[in-house]
Design an enzyme around this catalytic site. Structure first.
Site, short mmCIF file in Angstrom:
data_model
loop_
_atom_site.label_atom_id
_atom_site.label_comp_id
_atom_site.label_asym_id
_atom_site.label_seq_id
_atom_site.Cartn_x
_atom_site.Cartn_y
_atom_site.Cartn_z
N CYS A 1 3.72 5.02 1.67
CA CYS A 1 2.33 5.20 1.32
C CYS A 1 2.07 4.38 0.05
O CYS A 1 2.53 4.74 -1.03
CB CYS A 1 2.10 6.70 1.09
SG CYS A 1 0.39 7.17 0.93
N CYS B 1 4.31 -8.29 -3.41
CA CYS B 1 4.10 -7.61 -4.69
C CYS B 1 3.03 -8.36 -5.49
O CYS B 1 3.14 -9.57 -5.69
CB CYS B 1 5.42 -7.58 -5.47
SG CYS B 1 5.25 -6.81 -7.10
FE FE Z 1 7.43 -7.20 -7.88
#
Ligand code: FE
Length: 136
Positions: free
Chosen positions: A119, A47
């Protein structure tokens, strides 16, 4: 959501404007433009907001969609999903389970073994290549 879901100010300072638009405002990068779309390097996609491991390169495949595509997350708790009825469509949104970053959407047209296509916007990810010296 937990305390990693920081304030707008925090994310404004940490992220580029494009990263902010996509991860904190549910934006989408233009297809075929993302920096990881063609990547075949071996490693982990994290992330971009909080660093959580989200997708392994082992699950990445060429979907032809214009966005990095994966048939499964790094582990079942890495991402969260929820229904998204925006833009006149019914889609399943994919979020970082740790910080709530918008990542992209998941569709039921992926390859075996899962049949899923995650995606994902390149801008929501930060790739770290596997250490060639390590055994795993
Ligand atoms: Fe995160």
């Amino acid at each position: 959501m937990n305390k990693a879901n920081k304030s707008r100010q925090h994310w404004r300072e940490k992220l580029t404007p494009e990263q902010y638009r996509i991860t904190r405002e549910k934006g989408t990068e233009a297809p075929f433009t993302g920096k990881y779309y063609h990547s075949k390097d071996s490693g982990m996609y994290r992330c971009v907001c909080c660093g959580k491991e989200l997708f392994s390169s082992r699950a990445k495949y060429d979907s032809g969609s214009g966005w990095p595509s994966f048939f499964e997350p790094a582990d079942e708790k890495a991402v969260a999903t929820r229904e998204d009825f925006s833009q006149g469509m019914h889609r399943i949104e994919v979020l970082c389970s740790h910080c709530g970053a918008h990542l992209g959407h998941v569709f039921p047209d992926g390859p075996e073994p899962t049949g899923l296509r995650y995606c994902i916007n390149s801008e929501a990810l930060e790739f770290r290549q596997d250490d060639p010296e390590s055994d795993d």
